[in-house]
Enzyme design. Sequence first.
Site, mmCIF file in Angstrom:
data_model
loop_
_atom_site.group_PDB
_atom_site.id
_atom_site.type_symbol
_atom_site.label_atom_id
_atom_site.label_comp_id
_atom_site.label_asym_id
_atom_site.label_seq_id
_atom_site.Cartn_x
_atom_site.Cartn_y
_atom_site.Cartn_z
ATOM 1 N N ILE A 1 4.631 -1.153 3.137
ATOM 2 C CA ILE A 1 4.075 0.324 2.913
ATOM 3 C C ILE A 1 5.364 0.844 1.729
ATOM 4 O O ILE A 1 6.408 0.656 1.798
ATOM 5 C CB ILE A 1 4.323 1.115 4.169
ATOM 6 C CG1 ILE A 1 3.396 0.581 5.228
ATOM 7 C CG2 ILE A 1 3.824 2.567 3.533
ATOM 8 C CD1 ILE A 1 1.873 0.336 4.928
ATOM 9 N N LYS A 2 4.638 1.275 0.625
ATOM 10 C CA LYS A 2 5.487 1.912 -0.345
ATOM 11 C C LYS A 2 5.790 3.325 -0.225
ATOM 12 O O LYS A 2 4.928 4.122 -0.161
ATOM 13 C CB LYS A 2 4.537 1.699 -1.719
ATOM 14 C CG LYS A 2 4.598 0.206 -2.427
ATOM 15 C CD LYS A 2 3.448 0.176 -3.512
ATOM 16 C CE LYS A 2 4.388 0.179 -4.923
ATOM 17 N NZ LYS A 2 3.406 -0.011 -5.986
ATOM 18 N N ILE A 3 7.060 3.415 -0.621
ATOM 19 C CA ILE A 3 7.669 5.010 -0.359
ATOM 20 C C ILE A 3 8.532 5.007 -1.530
ATOM 21 O O ILE A 3 9.194 4.045 -2.028
ATOM 22 C CB ILE A 3 8.607 4.879 0.853
ATOM 23 C CG1 ILE A 3 7.710 4.760 2.347
ATOM 24 C CG2 ILE A 3 9.382 6.191 0.793
ATOM 25 C CD1 ILE A 3 8.580 4.830 3.548
ATOM 26 N N LEU B 1 0.812 -1.154 -0.061
ATOM 27 C CA LEU B 1 -0.123 -0.020 -0.031
ATOM 28 C C LEU B 1 0.977 1.199 -0.213
ATOM 29 O O LEU B 1 1.808 1.375 0.765
ATOM 30 C CB LEU B 1 -0.882 0.025 1.110
ATOM 31 C CG LEU B 1 -1.897 1.261 1.551
ATOM 32 C CD1 LEU B 1 -2.687 1.447 0.174
ATOM 33 C CD2 LEU B 1 -2.481 1.068 2.859
#
Length: 365
Positions: free
Chosen positions: A141-143, A110
Amino acid sequence: MATNNVKQIHDFGQSIWLDFIDREIISSGKLKQLIDEDGVRGVTSNPAIFEKAITSSADYNEDIKTLGATAATTEELFFGLAIKDIQAACDLFESVYNEEVAGADGYVSLEVSPFLALDAEGTATQAELLWKQVDRKNVMIKIPGTKPGLQAIQASIANGININVTLLFGLERYEEVTEAYISGLEEHLAAGHKIGHISSVASFFLSRIDVVVDPLLEAKGEKALVGEVAIASAKKAYEIYKRVFSTERWKKLEAEGAKPQRLLWASTGSKNPAFKDTKYVEALIGPDTVDTVPLETVDAFRDHGIAANTLELGLDEATAALAKLKELGIDLDAITQQLEDEGIEKFNKPFEKLLKAIEDQKDKV
């Protein structure tokens, strides 16, 4: 019964993740079927995927109505909708996550708000919030791997959060990402925590590189290199991966249970109709990597893809291809920076469109 072509890829040490999510694919059993029959081992999402899912279906209307009554902003409302899908997918992949080596696979990604792509502190804060809200050990978690993103990646890993570093195009930036990951693990360990549960991938975007470079090559009459630069870059990235994750510094972390940050091939659908539709998938199959592919590419590979250990073939040719670009005066570093800037914009636009669509839907329901 013939072996499924997609499932065969896993025999070579590569995991296939699906680059798509919506409620219908979860509720209809299609995603479960992809896990069971094709050996799909994870899911990635992004703002453009959610924009398509939410605007093309009535599946979200009830939740828009309920969450809309309490959400302070439209963005908060969106994440409420997205988190529900991510949690459902995480639960579906829990058995994959718990297979063989626990935590080797079974992740669902996400993304933080694309509006934060150049805001290190805002990104790290939202990554922590989303991590807590999803509350699943197999969420990533997408960064984005922007310059400010590096700081947020290190801070998030140091906080014990699984991170999918997205929007990588250049080799130099990729190496900086591995440094952020390792430094984050060292911080988490130094604070007295275990690190074996932390997982990360570095998502290297492929076909978009060729979309920009190929016309420049054709203009210079270098047709032999058309469609080869992205693959050459990926092969060189894998060389960096093998070097970084075999150092003495890394071995100390590995002894504490640390997992290497796997390379993930993204944007692997062929954008050029002249290329085989499974070109990028076939060229980069190899150990300890991930390939995230859209549904149509999964279907194409199942039908006519060829699974073989190809990632480390032609390394000399890959080195020569990148050297030839320099000779031709094509600045790959400038191109990858341009692609990063455009990539941020490509996620901002669908996100703006998505928030507007949710507002409109909220008014209707």
